[in-house]
Each structure stands twice: as C-alpha cells, then as structure tokens.
Design a protein around this motif. Structure first.
Motif, PDB file in Angstrom:
ATOM      1  N   THR A 160      -4.312  63.510  85.041  1.00  0.00           N
ATOM      2  CA  THR A 160      -3.888  64.347  86.166  1.00  0.00           C
ATOM      3  C   THR A 160      -2.377  64.351  86.349  1.00  0.00           C
ATOM      4  OG1 THR A 160      -4.054  62.514  87.750  1.00  0.00           O
ATOM      5  CG2 THR A 160      -6.059  63.799  87.327  1.00  0.00           C
ATOM      6  N   MET A 161      -1.678  63.392  85.694  1.00  0.00           N
ATOM      7  CA  MET A 161      -0.228  63.210  85.824  1.00  0.00           C
ATOM      8  C   MET A 161       0.175  62.863  87.253  1.00  0.00           C
ATOM      9  SD  MET A 161       0.489  63.447  82.730  1.00  0.00           S
ATOM     10  CE  MET A 161       2.254  63.213  82.829  1.00  0.00           C
ATOM     11  N   ASP A 162      -0.742  62.245  87.993  1.00  0.00           N
ATOM     12  CA  ASP A 162      -0.441  61.781  89.350  1.00  0.00           C
ATOM     13  C   ASP A 162       0.046  60.338  89.305  1.00  0.00           C
ATOM     14  OD1 ASP A 162      -1.216  64.165  90.589  1.00  0.00           O
ATOM     15  OD2 ASP A 162      -3.324  63.549  90.647  1.00  0.00           O
ATOM     16  N   TRP A 163       0.997  60.009  90.188  1.00  0.00           N
ATOM     17  CA  TRP A 163       1.546  58.657  90.269  1.00  0.00           C
ATOM     18  C   TRP A 163       0.956  57.924  91.466  1.00  0.00           C
ATOM     19  CZ3 TRP A 163       4.627  56.305  86.710  1.00  0.00           C
ATOM     20  CH2 TRP A 163       5.210  57.122  85.740  1.00  0.00           C
ATOM     21  N   GLU A 164       0.700  56.635  91.268  1.00  0.00           N
ATOM     22  CA  GLU A 164       0.129  55.798  92.321  1.00  0.00           C
ATOM     23  C   GLU A 164       0.843  54.451  92.327  1.00  0.00           C
ATOM     24  OE1 GLU A 164      -4.021  53.295  92.951  1.00  0.00           O
ATOM     25  OE2 GLU A 164      -4.046  55.177  91.818  1.00  0.00           O
ATOM     26  N   ARG A 165       1.235  53.983  93.511  1.00  0.00           N
ATOM     27  CA  ARG A 165       1.912  52.692  93.592  1.00  0.00           C
ATOM     28  C   ARG A 165       0.896  51.562  93.476  1.00  0.00           C
ATOM     29  NH1 ARG A 165       6.042  51.256  98.423  1.00  0.00           N
ATOM     30  NH2 ARG A 165       7.036  53.124  97.547  1.00  0.00           N
ATOM     31  N   CYS A 166       1.233  50.562  92.658  1.00  0.00           N
ATOM     32  CA  CYS A 166       0.369  49.392  92.464  1.00  0.00           C
ATOM     33  C   CYS A 166       0.949  48.190  93.211  1.00  0.00           C
ATOM     34  CB  CYS A 166       0.253  49.061  90.976  1.00  0.00           C
ATOM     35  SG  CYS A 166      -0.364  50.406  89.954  1.00  0.00           S
ATOM     36  N   ALA A 167       0.204  47.100  93.203  1.00  0.00           N
ATOM     37  CA  ALA A 167       0.705  45.872  93.816  1.00  0.00           C
ATOM     38  C   ALA A 167       1.989  45.441  93.110  1.00  0.00           C
ATOM     39  CB  ALA A 167      -0.348  44.770  93.706  1.00  0.00           C
ATOM     40  N   PRO A 168       3.023  45.056  93.856  1.00  0.00           N
ATOM     41  CA  PRO A 168       4.288  44.658  93.234  1.00  0.00           C
ATOM     42  C   PRO A 168       4.179  43.289  92.565  1.00  0.00           C
ATOM     43  CG  PRO A 168       4.383  44.283  95.587  1.00  0.00           C
ATOM     44  CD  PRO A 168       3.073  44.977  95.326  1.00  0.00           C
ATOM     45  N   LEU A 169       5.084  43.024  91.626  1.00  0.00           N
ATOM     46  CA  LEU A 169       5.150  41.705  91.013  1.00  0.00           C
ATOM     47  C   LEU A 169       5.463  40.658  92.082  1.00  0.00           C
ATOM     48  CD1 LEU A 169       5.710  43.728  88.578  1.00  0.00           C
ATOM     49  CD2 LEU A 169       6.882  41.809  87.502  1.00  0.00           C
ATOM     50  N   PRO A 170       5.035  39.403  91.876  1.00  0.00           N
ATOM     51  CA  PRO A 170       5.292  38.360  92.882  1.00  0.00           C
ATOM     52  C   PRO A 170       6.773  38.138  93.161  1.00  0.00           C
ATOM     53  CG  PRO A 170       3.647  37.628  91.295  1.00  0.00           C
ATOM     54  CD  PRO A 170       4.211  38.910  90.771  1.00  0.00           C
ATOM     55  N   ARG A 171       7.629  38.381  92.151  1.00  0.00           N
ATOM     56  CA  ARG A 171       9.072  38.217  92.345  1.00  0.00           C
ATOM     57  C   ARG A 171       9.810  39.163  91.410  1.00  0.00           C
ATOM     58  NH1 ARG A 171       7.178  33.683  89.808  1.00  0.00           N
ATOM     59  NH2 ARG A 171       6.986  32.644  91.811  1.00  0.00           N
ATOM     60  N   ASP A 172      11.085  39.401  91.717  1.00  0.00           N
ATOM     61  CA  ASP A 172      11.889  40.294  90.887  1.00  0.00           C
ATOM     62  C   ASP A 172      12.105  39.691  89.506  1.00  0.00           C
ATOM     63  OD1 ASP A 172      12.228  42.230  92.852  1.00  0.00           O
ATOM     64  OD2 ASP A 172      13.920  41.164  93.745  1.00  0.00           O
ATOM     65  N   ARG A 173      11.946  40.531  88.469  1.00  0.00           N
ATOM     66  CA  ARG A 173      12.173  40.083  87.100  1.00  0.00           C
ATOM     67  C   ARG A 173      12.762  41.235  86.302  1.00  0.00           C
ATOM     68  NH1 ARG A 173       6.644  37.613  85.069  1.00  0.00           N
ATOM     69  NH2 ARG A 173       7.918  36.628  83.484  1.00  0.00           N
ATOM     70  N   LEU A 174      13.654  40.887  85.388  1.00  0.00           N
ATOM     71  CA  LEU A 174      14.308  41.868  84.534  1.00  0.00           C
ATOM     72  C   LEU A 174      14.014  41.546  83.071  1.00  0.00           C
ATOM     73  CD1 LEU A 174      17.809  41.789  86.291  1.00  0.00           C
ATOM     74  CD2 LEU A 174      15.955  43.406  86.741  1.00  0.00           C
ATOM     75  N   ASN A 175      13.955  42.575  82.235  1.00  0.00           N
ATOM     76  CA  ASN A 175      13.799  42.406  80.779  1.00  0.00           C
ATOM     77  C   ASN A 175      12.588  41.558  80.395  1.00  0.00           C
ATOM     78  OD1 ASN A 175      16.160  43.889  80.402  1.00  0.00           O
ATOM     79  ND2 ASN A 175      17.446  42.057  80.435  1.00  0.00           N
ATOM     80  N   HIS A 176      11.530  41.621  81.198  1.00  0.00           N
ATOM     81  CA  HIS A 176      10.314  40.905  80.830  1.00  0.00           C
ATOM     82  C   HIS A 176       9.474  41.786  79.910  1.00  0.00           C
ATOM     83  CE1 HIS A 176       8.048  43.075  84.143  1.00  0.00           C
ATOM     84  NE2 HIS A 176       9.308  43.247  84.495  1.00  0.00           N
ATOM     85  N   THR A 177       8.496  41.182  79.259  1.00  0.00           N
ATOM     86  CA  THR A 177       7.672  41.881  78.272  1.00  0.00           C
ATOM     87  C   THR A 177       6.307  42.179  78.863  1.00  0.00           C
ATOM     88  OG1 THR A 177       8.815  40.705  76.496  1.00  0.00           O
ATOM     89  CG2 THR A 177       6.734  41.768  75.940  1.00  0.00           C
ATOM     90  N   MET A 178       5.914  43.449  78.835  1.00  0.00           N
ATOM     91  CA  MET A 178       4.624  43.875  79.362  1.00  0.00           C
ATOM     92  C   MET A 178       3.663  44.140  78.201  1.00  0.00           C
ATOM     93  SD  MET A 178       4.954  44.225  82.787  1.00  0.00           S
ATOM     94  CE  MET A 178       3.855  45.530  83.329  1.00  0.00           C
ATOM     95  N   VAL A 179       2.467  43.552  78.277  1.00  0.00           N
ATOM     96  CA  VAL A 179       1.478  43.700  77.207  1.00  0.00           C
ATOM     97  C   VAL A 179       0.104  43.958  77.822  1.00  0.00           C
ATOM     98  CG1 VAL A 179       0.379  42.630  75.208  1.00  0.00           C
ATOM     99  CG2 VAL A 179       2.775  42.143  75.711  1.00  0.00           C
ATOM    100  N   SER A 180      -0.573  44.980  77.327  1.00  0.00           N
ATOM    101  CA  SER A 180      -1.920  45.312  77.784  1.00  0.00           C
ATOM    102  C   SER A 180      -2.952  44.485  77.016  1.00  0.00           C
ATOM    103  CB  SER A 180      -2.186  46.803  77.565  1.00  0.00           C
ATOM    104  OG  SER A 180      -3.564  47.097  77.708  1.00  0.00           O
ATOM    105  N   VAL A 181      -3.914  43.918  77.749  1.00  0.00           N
ATOM    106  CA  VAL A 181      -5.036  43.196  77.136  1.00  0.00           C
ATOM    107  C   VAL A 181      -6.307  43.874  77.634  1.00  0.00           C
ATOM    108  CG1 VAL A 181      -6.187  40.971  76.838  1.00  0.00           C
ATOM    109  CG2 VAL A 181      -3.696  41.064  77.078  1.00  0.00           C
ATOM    110  N   SER A 182      -6.813  44.806  76.850  1.00  0.00           N
ATOM    111  CA  SER A 182      -7.928  45.643  77.295  1.00  0.00           C
ATOM    112  C   SER A 182      -9.217  44.850  77.492  1.00  0.00           C
ATOM    113  CB  SER A 182      -8.157  46.778  76.291  1.00  0.00           C
ATOM    114  OG  SER A 182      -8.398  46.260  74.993  1.00  0.00           O
ATOM    115  N   SER A 183      -9.421  43.786  76.710  1.00  0.00           N
ATOM    116  CA  SER A 183     -10.655  43.007  76.826  1.00  0.00           C
ATOM    117  C   SER A 183     -10.782  42.339  78.187  1.00  0.00           C
ATOM    118  CB  SER A 183     -10.713  41.942  75.723  1.00  0.00           C
ATOM    119  OG  SER A 183      -9.607  41.059  75.812  1.00  0.00           O
TER     120      SER A 183
END
Length: 210
Positions: free
Chosen positions: A25-48
């Motif tokens: 749908t190309m709609d945006w939704e806000r999710c729960a924020p990270l517990p604290r501010d972080r920069l240059n971290h690595t995001m990885v999806s684990v579908s299982s």
C-alpha cells in the motif's frame, strides 16, 4: 531493513525512531522506538522468529556499543538480550539459518581509538549468544554483505569481493571487470531471485555500475 513484505527504517533526526512501510500500500506506520539512541548500528531480519535485530553501533557520545536488541513484530516491542563479544560500528550483517554474521566495521584499538575491523562475530538467535570466529576477514573496514544459498558474499572498497563459506571456513576471492575497479568506491551487494547484484553506493557520470 526488509522484513517479510515490509520495509523498516530507523534513524533520521531522532535516532531511536522506527517506521514501517507497507510495500503493497506504500503506507507508513510508526513502530515502537528503540530503547535508546544509537547510530551506525546493524539491522538484520530473522524471519524464523518474526524479529528484527539491531547489533552494535555508536552512542550519541561517539562510544562504540556491543549491545544487541531485537524487535518482535507481532508485539511491536524491543527486547534487550546478551551482548556482542566486541563492540563494533557500521558492520555488515546477514542472517544465515538463524545465525547473524556480523562482519567488519570499526572497533576500538588498544588506545580506545577506532580502527577498521576484520572480525567475524556470530550471534546465535536461538541461544542468544555471540561467538567470535578464530579467523578474520581478508579485508577490513566498512563493507556490505548478502546471503545466497549457504554462502555469504562480502564486498568492500575497490575490487574487494569475496565469497565466504562459513561451513568450510573458506574465502574465495572474486574480481570485478577491470573498468569497475579502476576507481575505489564502496560497493553494495544484494541477493534477489537466485542472483547476486553488485552496485556502487555512489555513482558519478562515467562510472560503471549495474
């Protein structure tokens, strides 16, 4: 970070904020924020696990982090878990069979300055434990990675492209066509429909790219 049929985006002017884009749908939704501010971290999806992991990065005070947290999609909640063996920032990360391979980036040296990293850290999402490989990458620093079948393609600056087989603990060096490697540049790599695509992060007029 792509997870399922959606795209998750973290950061911007408020580093801990996360948004989800429904790719149908190309709609945006806000999710729960990270517990604290972080920069240059690595995001990885684990579908299982229907989860998205955030590993390492930097604090707003420019200190490297070894924190690992994960976002449970159905619960819209972040959870802190065990830490990385070594704090890194800007590492490449991929999920292979429930194990997250964290590759390169930057780490602290003996004087607590940062240096390009050649480390391979493996985070087992089932046991929630991190293990360091006893061997290192053939190159260091900022890189990008993608999984195809049971191997990991890792690309860095210039013509640094290798195929890493974790099961055999081996690296196979691959080469770009000569015209592609004439100007050092940070490349990106992606796996899609059984093919590996390699492209430049920044292209200028006249640069070869895919």
């Amino acid at each position: 970070c792509k997870h399922g049929g959606d795209l998750y985006v973290v950061g911007g002017s408020i580093p801990r904020r996360m948004w989800k884009c429904n790719m149908h749908t190309m709609d945006w939704e806000r999710c729960a924020p990270l517990p604290r501010d972080r920069l240059n971290h690595t995001m990885v999806s684990v579908s299982s696990e229907d989860a998205i992991y955030s590993l390492g990065g930097k604090t707003l005070q420019d200190t490297l982090s070894n924190a690992v947290i994960y976002y449970t999609v159905k619960d819209n909640r972040w959870t802190e878990t065990s830490q990385l063996d070594t704090a890194v920032s800007g590492a490449a990360g991929v999920n292979l069979g429930g194990t997250i391979y964290l590759l390169g980036g930057e780490e602290n040296d003996m004087d607590f300055f940062t240096k390009p990293s050649r480390l391979i850290q493996c985070f087992d999402t089932s046991a929630q434990k991190c293990q360091m490989k006893p061997y290192m990458l053939p190159f260091a620093g900022c890189m990008h990675a993608a999984v195809h079948m049971d191997v990991i393609f890792v690309v860095a600056e210039g013509d640094s492209l290798v195929c890493y087989n974790p099961l055999l603990e081996s690296f196979t060096r691959l080469r770009f066509p000569e015209v592609w490697s004439c100007i050092p540049s940070l490349w990106k790599v992606a796996s899609c429909n059984g093919c590996i695509y390699v492209f430049r992060d920044k292209c200028k007029k006249g640069d070869a790219n895919t």
